[in-house]
Design a protein around this motif. Structure first.
Motif, PDB file in Angstrom:
ATOM      1  N   ILE A  59       0.831  -1.202   0.000  1.00  0.00           N
ATOM      2  CA  ILE A  59       0.000   0.000   0.000  1.00  0.00           C
ATOM      3  C   ILE A  59       0.868   1.256   0.000  1.00  0.00           C
ATOM      4  O   ILE A  59       0.490   2.285  -0.564  1.00  0.00           O
ATOM      5  N   LYS A  60       2.035   1.167   0.587  1.00  0.00           N
ATOM      6  CA  LYS A  60       2.959   2.311   0.562  1.00  0.00           C
ATOM      7  C   LYS A  60       3.355   2.638  -0.876  1.00  0.00           C
ATOM      8  O   LYS A  60       3.436   3.809  -1.273  1.00  0.00           O
ATOM      9  N   GLN A  61       3.609   1.599  -1.671  1.00  0.00           N
ATOM     10  CA  GLN A  61       4.030   1.796  -3.057  1.00  0.00           C
ATOM     11  C   GLN A  61       2.842   2.037  -3.999  1.00  0.00           C
ATOM     12  O   GLN A  61       2.944   2.791  -4.966  1.00  0.00           O
ATOM     13  N   ILE A  62       1.724   1.368  -3.725  1.00  0.00           N
ATOM     14  CA  ILE A  62       0.545   1.451  -4.599  1.00  0.00           C
ATOM     15  C   ILE A  62      -0.647   1.803  -3.711  1.00  0.00           C
ATOM     16  O   ILE A  62      -1.454   0.930  -3.351  1.00  0.00           O
ATOM     17  N   PRO A  63      -0.784   3.060  -3.321  1.00  0.00           N
ATOM     18  CA  PRO A  63      -1.735   3.452  -2.267  1.00  0.00           C
ATOM     19  C   PRO A  63      -3.186   3.043  -2.507  1.00  0.00           C
ATOM     20  O   PRO A  63      -3.897   2.736  -1.552  1.00  0.00           O
ATOM     21  N   HIS A  64      -3.629   3.035  -3.741  1.00  0.00           N
ATOM     22  CA  HIS A  64      -5.045   2.756  -4.004  1.00  0.00           C
ATOM     23  C   HIS A  64      -5.251   1.386  -4.645  1.00  0.00           C
ATOM     24  O   HIS A  64      -6.258   1.155  -5.333  1.00  0.00           O
ATOM     25  N   SER A  65      -4.322   0.486  -4.395  1.00  0.00           N
ATOM     26  CA  SER A  65      -4.408  -0.853  -4.977  1.00  0.00           C
ATOM     27  C   SER A  65      -5.611  -1.624  -4.439  1.00  0.00           C
ATOM     28  O   SER A  65      -5.816  -1.733  -3.226  1.00  0.00           O
ATOM     29  N   TYR A  66      -6.404  -2.170  -5.349  1.00  0.00           N
ATOM     30  CA  TYR A  66      -7.467  -3.098  -4.963  1.00  0.00           C
ATOM     31  C   TYR A  66      -6.864  -4.483  -4.702  1.00  0.00           C
ATOM     32  O   TYR A  66      -7.219  -5.152  -3.735  1.00  0.00           O
ATOM     33  N   HIS A  67      -5.953  -4.907  -5.547  1.00  0.00           N
ATOM     34  CA  HIS A  67      -5.444  -6.277  -5.484  1.00  0.00           C
ATOM     35  C   HIS A  67      -4.723  -6.560  -4.173  1.00  0.00           C
ATOM     36  O   HIS A  67      -4.921  -7.630  -3.573  1.00  0.00           O
ATOM     37  N   VAL A  68      -3.891  -5.645  -3.716  1.00  0.00           N
ATOM     38  CA  VAL A  68      -3.174  -5.858  -2.449  1.00  0.00           C
ATOM     39  C   VAL A  68      -4.176  -5.974  -1.308  1.00  0.00           C
ATOM     40  O   VAL A  68      -4.053  -6.841  -0.433  1.00  0.00           O
ATOM     41  N   ARG A  69      -5.181  -5.112  -1.314  1.00  0.00           N
ATOM     42  CA  ARG A  69      -6.209  -5.165  -0.268  1.00  0.00           C
ATOM     43  C   ARG A  69      -7.025  -6.452  -0.368  1.00  0.00           C
ATOM     44  O   ARG A  69      -7.384  -7.060   0.646  1.00  0.00           O
ATOM     45  N   GLU A  70      -7.332  -6.868  -1.586  1.00  0.00           N
ATOM     46  CA  GLU A  70      -8.082  -8.105  -1.795  1.00  0.00           C
ATOM     47  C   GLU A  70      -7.340  -9.295  -1.180  1.00  0.00           C
ATOM     48  O   GLU A  70      -7.930 -10.114  -0.460  1.00  0.00           O
ATOM     49  N   CYS A  71      -6.054  -9.393  -1.459  1.00  0.00           N
ATOM     50  CA  CYS A  71      -5.255 -10.508  -0.947  1.00  0.00           C
ATOM     51  C   CYS A  71      -5.173 -10.483   0.578  1.00  0.00           C
ATOM     52  O   CYS A  71      -5.268 -11.524   1.236  1.00  0.00           O
ATOM     53  N   TYR A  72      -4.998  -9.286   1.119  1.00  0.00           N
ATOM     54  CA  TYR A  72      -4.899  -9.168   2.578  1.00  0.00           C
ATOM     55  C   TYR A  72      -6.235  -9.513   3.232  1.00  0.00           C
ATOM     56  O   TYR A  72      -6.283 -10.209   4.260  1.00  0.00           O
ATOM     57  N   PHE A 111     -11.685  -3.789   8.297  1.00  0.00           N
ATOM     58  CA  PHE A 111     -10.754  -3.524   7.193  1.00  0.00           C
ATOM     59  C   PHE A 111     -11.500  -2.987   5.975  1.00  0.00           C
ATOM     60  O   PHE A 111     -11.061  -2.031   5.332  1.00  0.00           O
ATOM     61  N   VAL A 112     -12.646  -3.581   5.669  1.00  0.00           N
ATOM     62  CA  VAL A 112     -13.438  -3.120   4.529  1.00  0.00           C
ATOM     63  C   VAL A 112     -13.915  -1.688   4.761  1.00  0.00           C
ATOM     64  O   VAL A 112     -13.839  -0.839   3.853  1.00  0.00           O
ATOM     65  N   SER A 113     -14.381  -1.398   5.966  1.00  0.00           N
ATOM     66  CA  SER A 113     -14.871  -0.046   6.278  1.00  0.00           C
ATOM     67  C   SER A 113     -13.781   0.994   6.071  1.00  0.00           C
ATOM     68  O   SER A 113     -14.040   2.084   5.537  1.00  0.00           O
ATOM     69  N   ARG A 114     -12.557   0.668   6.477  1.00  0.00           N
ATOM     70  CA  ARG A 114     -11.447   1.612   6.296  1.00  0.00           C
ATOM     71  C   ARG A 114     -11.067   1.740   4.827  1.00  0.00           C
ATOM     72  O   ARG A 114     -10.804   2.832   4.328  1.00  0.00           O
ATOM     73  N   SER A 115     -11.041   0.611   4.143  1.00  0.00           N
ATOM     74  CA  SER A 115     -10.548   0.599   2.765  1.00  0.00           C
ATOM     75  C   SER A 115     -11.458   1.353   1.810  1.00  0.00           C
ATOM     76  O   SER A 115     -10.988   2.061   0.910  1.00  0.00           O
ATOM     77  N   ILE A 116     -12.768   1.209   1.989  1.00  0.00           N
ATOM     78  CA  ILE A 116     -13.680   1.825   1.025  1.00  0.00           C
ATOM     79  C   ILE A 116     -13.747   3.345   1.177  1.00  0.00           C
ATOM     80  O   ILE A 116     -14.353   4.024   0.338  1.00  0.00           O
ATOM     81  N   GLN A 117     -13.113   3.875   2.213  1.00  0.00           N
ATOM     82  CA  GLN A 117     -13.056   5.331   2.351  1.00  0.00           C
ATOM     83  C   GLN A 117     -12.284   5.968   1.193  1.00  0.00           C
ATOM     84  O   GLN A 117     -12.450   7.155   0.912  1.00  0.00           O
ATOM     85  N   ASP A 118     -11.431   5.185   0.535  1.00  0.00           N
ATOM     86  CA  ASP A 118     -10.641   5.687  -0.591  1.00  0.00           C
ATOM     87  C   ASP A 118     -11.296   5.393  -1.941  1.00  0.00           C
ATOM     88  O   ASP A 118     -10.637   5.456  -2.978  1.00  0.00           O
ATOM     89  N   HIS A 119     -12.591   5.069  -1.942  1.00  0.00           N
ATOM     90  CA  HIS A 119     -13.218   4.626  -3.189  1.00  0.00           C
ATOM     91  C   HIS A 119     -13.281   5.715  -4.258  1.00  0.00           C
ATOM     92  O   HIS A 119     -13.376   5.410  -5.444  1.00  0.00           O
ATOM     93  N   LYS A 120     -13.176   6.968  -3.854  1.00  0.00           N
ATOM     94  CA  LYS A 120     -13.185   8.026  -4.873  1.00  0.00           C
ATOM     95  C   LYS A 120     -11.902   7.986  -5.709  1.00  0.00           C
ATOM     96  O   LYS A 120     -11.907   8.380  -6.875  1.00  0.00           O
ATOM     97  N   GLU A 121     -10.819   7.513  -5.098  1.00  0.00           N
ATOM     98  CA  GLU A 121      -9.560   7.355  -5.826  1.00  0.00           C
ATOM     99  C   GLU A 121      -9.563   6.093  -6.676  1.00  0.00           C
ATOM    100  O   GLU A 121      -8.953   6.049  -7.741  1.00  0.00           O
ATOM    101  N   ASN A 122     -10.246   5.071  -6.190  1.00  0.00           N
ATOM    102  CA  ASN A 122     -10.350   3.813  -6.934  1.00  0.00           C
ATOM    103  C   ASN A 122     -11.718   3.197  -6.628  1.00  0.00           C
ATOM    104  O   ASN A 122     -11.884   2.505  -5.620  1.00  0.00           O
ATOM    105  N   PRO A 123     -12.714   3.430  -7.486  1.00  0.00           N
ATOM    106  CA  PRO A 123     -14.070   2.920  -7.233  1.00  0.00           C
ATOM    107  C   PRO A 123     -14.137   1.411  -7.033  1.00  0.00           C
ATOM    108  O   PRO A 123     -15.055   0.898  -6.392  1.00  0.00           O
ATOM    109  N   ARG A 124     -13.139   0.713  -7.558  1.00  0.00           N
ATOM    110  CA  ARG A 124     -13.147  -0.750  -7.438  1.00  0.00           C
ATOM    111  C   ARG A 124     -13.040  -1.213  -5.984  1.00  0.00           C
ATOM    112  O   ARG A 124     -13.403  -2.347  -5.661  1.00  0.00           O
ATOM    113  N   LEU A 125     -12.567  -0.346  -5.108  1.00  0.00           N
ATOM    114  CA  LEU A 125     -12.451  -0.710  -3.703  1.00  0.00           C
ATOM    115  C   LEU A 125     -13.812  -1.053  -3.095  1.00  0.00           C
ATOM    116  O   LEU A 125     -13.883  -1.796  -2.114  1.00  0.00           O
ATOM    117  N   LEU A 126     -14.886  -0.546  -3.672  1.00  0.00           N
ATOM    118  CA  LEU A 126     -16.219  -0.870  -3.170  1.00  0.00           C
ATOM    119  C   LEU A 126     -16.536  -2.356  -3.314  1.00  0.00           C
ATOM    120  O   LEU A 126     -17.388  -2.889  -2.594  1.00  0.00           O
TER     121      LEU A 126
END
Length: 241
Positions: A117-130, A148-163
């Motif tokens: 996440i440090k390198q790819i802040p809005h990555s869906y795949h890294v979050r998916e695996c974790y 974890f989901v509640s925290r992650s989807i806060q960035d959905h405007k940067e990457n809608p796929r996080l939803l």
């Protein structure tokens, strides 16, 4: 934007071990490229799970675990080398955290998630695996998954796929309840997951639950839905048969 295409491109190395000689030749010709190194690391990761087998730990021999750890060490070496060349490939972090999870190293698992996440802040795949490795069978809990989901989807405007992580959470819970033979609970969870997104693997999971409940006609309808997205997939065709 292109993360899904990168993940799909490397996906073949999760299964096709016969490609190993070609990948080694690829690496020989392009020793400074991160791509053959990552491909080789993913192949080693696959061989690690093959060496372990898919039985419960209590029914797995010590030699099988040794084989798994041997290949995982080789995989980690190649994937660390990949990151040293190109730190922006999310499949690399995904495999490293999965190796840590399989080894029971909760701290190392979180380390590789954090590095990804440090390198790819809005990555869906890294979050998916974790997220997958926060399931109870990996030492986590459903509460951790929801937080974890509640925290992650806060960035959905940067990457809608996080939803889509909402759907994945339901999918994971459905698998857990099914493993505990709580089929009605599993059905509720997978229905909620499908309400978020109609993915082929959601339909495949619901097929399994319907079969557990003896609802074979409903199961057949769902496996046909899965085959629309994955026509010709061998394991889907076997399940349909």
């Amino acid at each position: 934007m292109y993360e899904g295409k990168i993940v799909d491109a490397y996906g073949i190395f999760d299964f096709e071990e016969h490609l190993f000689p070609k990948v080694e030749l690829w690496q020989h010709h392009f020793p400074e490229s991160p791509h053959p190194r990552l491909a080789k690391g993913i192949l080693y990761f696959h061989l690690g799970w093959k060496a372990r087998g898919n039985k419960l730990s209590s029914n797995t021999l010590e030699e099988q675990f040794k084989g798994m750890h041997h290949y995982f060490e080789l995989a980690e070496h190649e994937i660390r080398g990949t990151i040293a060349i190109n730190p922006n490939l999310s499949p690399a972090y995904c495999k490293l955290l999965k190796i840590a999870a399989a080894s029971g190293d909760r701290e190392d698992k979180y380390y590789w998630y954090r590095e990804g996440i440090k390198q790819i802040p809005h990555s869906y795949h890294v979050r998916e695996c974790y997220l997958e490795k926060l399931a109870p069978k990996w030492g986590g809990s459903y509460e951790e998954i929801d937080n974890f989901v509640s925290r992650s989807i806060q960035d959905h405007k940067e990457n809608p796929r996080l939803l889509l992580l909402k759907a994945l959470a339901g999918y994971i819970r459905a698998g857990g309840y099914r493993g505990d033979q709580l089929y009605e609970k599993a059905l509720i969870e997978i229905n909620e997951s499908i309400s978020y997104v109609k993915r082929w693997n959601n339909y495949y999971k619901r097929t399994q639950v319907y079969m557990d409940l003896g609802e074979n006609q409903l199961a057949l309808e769902d496996i046909n839905e899965a085959l629309v997205a994955r026509p010709g997939a061998f394991y889907l065709l076997v399940k349909k048969a």
